[in-house]
Design an enzyme around this catalytic site. Sequence first.
Site, PDB file in Angstrom:
ATOM      1  N   VAL A 113     -47.782 -36.596  69.922  1.00 43.60           N
ATOM      2  CA  VAL A 113     -47.962 -35.144  69.818  1.00 43.60           C
ATOM      3  C   VAL A 113     -47.114 -34.454  70.883  1.00 43.60           C
ATOM      4  O   VAL A 113     -46.513 -33.407  70.645  1.00 43.60           O
ATOM      5  CB  VAL A 113     -49.457 -34.753  70.000  1.00 43.60           C
ATOM      6  CG1 VAL A 113     -49.628 -33.241  69.960  1.00 43.60           C
ATOM      7  CG2 VAL A 113     -50.306 -35.401  68.933  1.00 43.60           C
ATOM      8  N   ASP A 154      -6.410  -6.238  61.488  1.00 43.18           N
ATOM      9  CA  ASP A 154      -5.535  -5.246  60.861  1.00 43.18           C
ATOM     10  C   ASP A 154      -5.239  -4.184  61.889  1.00 43.18           C
ATOM     11  O   ASP A 154      -5.997  -4.028  62.843  1.00 43.18           O
ATOM     12  CB  ASP A 154      -6.279  -4.546  59.716  1.00 43.18           C
ATOM     13  CG  ASP A 154      -6.410  -5.419  58.501  1.00 43.18           C
ATOM     14  OD1 ASP A 154      -5.734  -6.440  58.451  1.00 43.18           O
ATOM     15  OD2 ASP A 154      -7.206  -5.053  57.611  1.00 43.18           O
ATOM     16  N   ASP A 213      -9.461  -5.802  54.350  1.00 42.91           N
ATOM     17  CA  ASP A 213     -10.144  -4.761  53.594  1.00 42.91           C
ATOM     18  C   ASP A 213      -9.833  -4.790  52.105  1.00 42.91           C
ATOM     19  O   ASP A 213     -10.604  -4.332  51.288  1.00 42.91           O
ATOM     20  CB  ASP A 213      -9.839  -3.373  54.186  1.00 42.91           C
ATOM     21  CG  ASP A 213      -8.340  -3.168  54.417  1.00 42.91           C
ATOM     22  OD1 ASP A 213      -7.558  -3.977  53.900  1.00 42.91           O
ATOM     23  OD2 ASP A 213      -7.979  -2.199  55.102  1.00 42.91           O
ATOM     24  N   ASP A 254      -7.269  -9.742  50.321  1.00 44.77           N
ATOM     25  CA  ASP A 254      -7.589 -10.328  51.620  1.00 44.77           C
ATOM     26  C   ASP A 254      -8.703 -11.369  51.512  1.00 44.77           C
ATOM     27  O   ASP A 254      -8.937 -12.136  52.444  1.00 44.77           O
ATOM     28  CB  ASP A 254      -8.050  -9.245  52.610  1.00 44.77           C
ATOM     29  CG  ASP A 254      -6.898  -8.373  53.066  1.00 44.77           C
ATOM     30  OD1 ASP A 254      -5.759  -8.857  52.998  1.00 44.77           O
ATOM     31  OD2 ASP A 254      -7.140  -7.228  53.468  1.00 44.77           O
ATOM     32  N   GLU A 262     -44.214 -34.337  79.865  1.00 45.84           N
ATOM     33  CA  GLU A 262     -45.559 -34.622  79.335  1.00 45.84           C
ATOM     34  C   GLU A 262     -45.667 -36.071  78.881  1.00 45.84           C
ATOM     35  O   GLU A 262     -46.609 -36.787  79.229  1.00 45.84           O
ATOM     36  CB  GLU A 262     -45.848 -33.748  78.108  1.00 45.84           C
ATOM     37  CG  GLU A 262     -46.173 -32.303  78.408  1.00 45.84           C
ATOM     38  CD  GLU A 262     -46.141 -31.471  77.127  1.00 45.84           C
ATOM     39  OE1 GLU A 262     -46.426 -32.003  76.044  1.00 45.84           O
ATOM     40  OE2 GLU A 262     -45.803 -30.273  77.211  1.00 45.84           O
TER      41      GLU A 262
HETATM   42  P1  ATP Z   1      -3.039  -2.770  58.048  1.00 48.18           P
HETATM   43  O1  ATP Z   1      -2.830  -4.040  57.308  1.00 48.18           O
HETATM   44  O2  ATP Z   1      -2.914  -2.873  59.503  1.00 48.18           O
HETATM   45  O3  ATP Z   1      -4.247  -2.021  57.633  1.00 48.18           O
HETATM   46  P2  ATP Z   1      -1.382  -1.031  56.576  1.00 48.18           P
HETATM   47  O4  ATP Z   1      -2.485  -0.151  56.185  1.00 48.18           O
HETATM   48  O5  ATP Z   1      -0.136  -0.376  57.004  1.00 48.18           O
HETATM   49  O6  ATP Z   1      -1.735  -1.947  57.748  1.00 48.18           O
HETATM   50  P3  ATP Z   1      -1.006  -1.725  53.922  1.00 48.18           P
HETATM   51  O7  ATP Z   1      -2.078  -0.840  53.487  1.00 48.18           O
HETATM   52  O8  ATP Z   1      -0.799  -3.047  53.269  1.00 48.18           O
HETATM   53  O9  ATP Z   1      -1.072  -2.030  55.417  1.00 48.18           O
HETATM   54  O10 ATP Z   1       0.332  -0.881  53.797  1.00 48.18           O
HETATM   55  C1  ATP Z   1       1.598  -1.471  53.913  1.00 48.18           C
HETATM   56  C2  ATP Z   1       2.681  -0.428  53.762  1.00 48.18           C
HETATM   57  O11 ATP Z   1       2.573   0.164  52.476  1.00 48.18           O
HETATM   58  C3  ATP Z   1       2.567   0.719  54.752  1.00 48.18           C
HETATM   59  O12 ATP Z   1       3.238   0.466  55.929  1.00 48.18           O
HETATM   60  C4  ATP Z   1       3.214   1.848  53.995  1.00 48.18           C
HETATM   61  O13 ATP Z   1       4.598   1.802  54.133  1.00 48.18           O
HETATM   62  C5  ATP Z   1       2.863   1.552  52.551  1.00 48.18           C
HETATM   63  N1  ATP Z   1       1.678   2.288  52.129  1.00 48.18           N
HETATM   64  C6  ATP Z   1       0.466   2.292  52.699  1.00 48.18           C
HETATM   65  N2  ATP Z   1      -0.381   3.077  52.025  1.00 48.18           N
HETATM   66  C7  ATP Z   1       0.311   3.577  50.993  1.00 48.18           C
HETATM   67  C8  ATP Z   1      -0.004   4.441  49.918  1.00 48.18           C
HETATM   68  N3  ATP Z   1      -1.209   4.939  49.757  1.00 48.18           N
HETATM   69  N4  ATP Z   1       0.966   4.729  49.033  1.00 48.18           N
HETATM   70  C9  ATP Z   1       2.184   4.210  49.174  1.00 48.18           C
HETATM   71  N5  ATP Z   1       2.546   3.394  50.139  1.00 48.18           N
HETATM   72  C10 ATP Z   1       1.634   3.082  51.055  1.00 48.18           C
END
Ligand code: ATP
Length: 931
Positions: free
Chosen positions: A302, A349, A664, A668, A733
Amino acid sequence: MNPQAPSNTFDTPTNTKDWHTISSQKVVELLNSNAEEGLTSDEVIQKRKYFGRNELKQTEGRSKLSILWDQFTNIMLIMLMAIAIISAILDIRHGNFPKDSIAIFTIVILNGILGYVQESKAEKALAALKRLSSTQVKVIRDEITQQLDAEELVPGDIILLEAGVQIAADGHLIEAQNLQVSESTLTGEATAVIKDADVILGLDAPLGDRLNLVFKGTQVVKGRAKAVVTKTGMETEIGLIATMLQSVEIEPTPLQKRMTQLGNVLVTGSLTLVVLITVGGLLKSGWQIFEEILETSLSMAVAVIPEGLPAVVTVTLAIGTQKMIRRRALIRKLPAVETLGSVTTICSDKTGTLTQNKMIVQQVCTNSFDFKVTGTGYQPAGEFQGQNHERIEKEPEIVKLLEACVLCNDALLQCSRQPEKKTTTWSILGDPTEGALLSLAGKAGIFKEDLERNRPRLAEFPFDSERKRMSVIVDNADGESAYAMFVKGSPESILERSLYIQINNKPQPITEQHRQQILDTNTHLASIGLRVLGLAYKLLTEIPDIDTAEQNEQGLIWLGLVGMLDAPREEVKQAVQDCQRSGIRPVMITGDHPLTAMAIASKLNIAGTGDRVITGQEIAKMSPAELEEAVNKVSVYARVAPEHKLRIVKALQKQGEFVAMTGDGVNDAPALKQADIGIAMGITGTDVSKEASDMVLLDDNFATIVAAIEEGRVVYDNIRRFIKYILGSNIGEVLTIGAAPLLGLGSVPLSPLQILWMNLVTDGLPALALALEPAEPNVMSRQPYDPKESIFARGMGLYMVRIGIIFALLTISLMVWSYNHDLESANPDHWKTMVFTTLCLAQMGHALAVRSDTRLTIEMNFFSNPYLLGAIALTTALQISLIYVAPLRNFFETSILSPTDLLICLGFSLLVFVWVEIEKLWQRYFFTKRK
Ligand code: ATP
């Protein structure tokens, strides 16, 4: 659910299974909705009363009975029950009341109930966590697009879908652009289904072929859509099948698994003890003292089992998750609580995690103009400050660029007025990068609602972080061609697809000189930390098919560059410093330009000027071995696509790193799964990324990761602390009990009842309080521990054995002394109470001393863990009452101790405290000498 349907609301029963056989207009009509304006708040209230909330009733996991049953199939409890039965037989044979066995059974039952309550509570807590991480949906209601909890949806709601979203209810598509949905949760089909809003299908179309419908629980992989909700909650297909995606998983932590193993070792150990002592005793003294031998071995068995330990571990992990929530980190998989402390590399990111994600356009450069823009927040108010130009924003070259900013944009700029405060707040719904462009255009008086009225969107090639651009096709009927395509994205990718450049009102062929100038400007803007987008357009005579982005995004007319500021988060600099102090390397992985990445990284001290940046293109060319070599030195990765993230995690893991990785987007998910701790963004993250993660950041903030790691380290330290505390005393113990017959003291010093009391109450309460011990000051200035290390690592096994022996030596000395003393006294069993009391009191001193491995108790704030002081006071009072309160005394078979006896016990027990403190001093001396 109210069985009464609201009058005039539904002519068709909404549980019809045949929505795929009717057009979307008809569905919207039947559900009394409006595809443009959505439902009104009043209609929603009425429908909610009838349909209830859009939630799936919890599927029956384990039944209550099976949870209860599981409590009693624990090997340690089985062992205790066996002991209780044998003990009862012995008592009854001697005509004694089987008190010990009743006590053991009571404790087994209480333990079972406690375990049951705890598990049920844990399930409830998990359900609460699920609600916290519940999906958000974009809905049009009262003519406004808004973001709501998915549970708020009712049939008739108009929802907007985009890549990464987990669909929150069953619906009929009203319009869909390149919509691809992964329906594997429902149909088991792995490949994504391309949806079509306009088809009308036959009655017998199987679920997987209903292209005009979307289903709850499935995930949008690509594209965008608008849909009308047809079914919610348990009425949905997934509700009918009654399976539910577990969004929070119950998984034993590595430590819990090791605890189970430990339980097995202890049970085996105690069984071996029973056999050894019984056989040894029989060989030595023969059958006449068989029952005494049995009594001793049962008591030892125990004593070995730490009955209170599993409960304390569970409670500690639960407290850990709660503390992390308070620091804005939501744990989705329990092992993360404990393993977070072992992280050696955090891959983060940039946008939104290291930076604020509050974008403001600061610079615009077209062929003829290069100017700054002023203003704060998303408010469309600010100035265009150019060289010698009064009203640049009216120049056709700029107007065209601003129109591209607005039309090629999925965000919404919203204004809310608070009449009472006479203020107006501007905010955005959607991606801040796009919001910044809307705000920029708003400063020139160009707004989306006005533009889209004449030039509605007809098709699109949506943004994805692989292509790093997006395009929309709009009606251009009043212009020089039927349709126009507007494109925006990373400057490099847009420029390489441009053959012309807009100069004033006319496209001209683009020259090498133009290209070089654009690239130079891009480099300059990026090097000062701006996020830069390129914009272009093209005229079309027909609407292109989906999946023809590559062919169509060619021959573009370059419009210009837009540079926006996204400042680093204030608190991140400190968090990065904390990481570096605690042996954790922060690494930035971004889709942005290498120079933008580097500018932000050096502001945050993640990298220094001149450090190497690796781009996605370079990674693509590297062999796994080359990448493995590079990852140790490089802290900034730019222009990275999601698949590169996966390679980076793998390479780091190959190098022996324990990796936390943020993400995000939909793509990913594999990297998040591969990482040791996958971290999703609570605000901007897609549902798919959250599903794949171990932890969700409620505020998307890098500093939160570091805070969670700190909590993880505290949890782990505390778990080790109370294991050390509990098992050390158990060993003491056992040795004391075993020594009694060997020293010829005739009987066992402690009854099973007393042992259980010690293991559960006098060990259990302080152990629980030790779980609440605050962080040691060095918690974030020491190197991470190996997540695979054994519970006994770093000297803990040795410590437990050593402290157990010290416990035993002290109690045995006291036992022998008081036994001999008692020989002349009237109460021959008085020495047993002395032993019982000393063991308990010694544990109180041990609890105080074990609070820190390195600091002496006098060096610590005595009141920093008030729970421990409370637990010690309560336990001591309870122990004293077992001696001085008559009914308890009789029940626990103790004897009254005189004040002198008590002082002697106290004196002996204090020695354990003194010993542990001396050990700390010795270690300090030893380490300084070694240095
Ligand atoms: P992280 O990965 O750090 O969040 P991020 O947001 O720049 O970086 P992504 O969202 O993949 O990464 O964007 C990559 C690239 O795409 C940006 O650097 C920009 O040139 C282009 N981009 C981002 N958002 C848009 C959008 N809404 N429309 C068009 N091009 C975009």
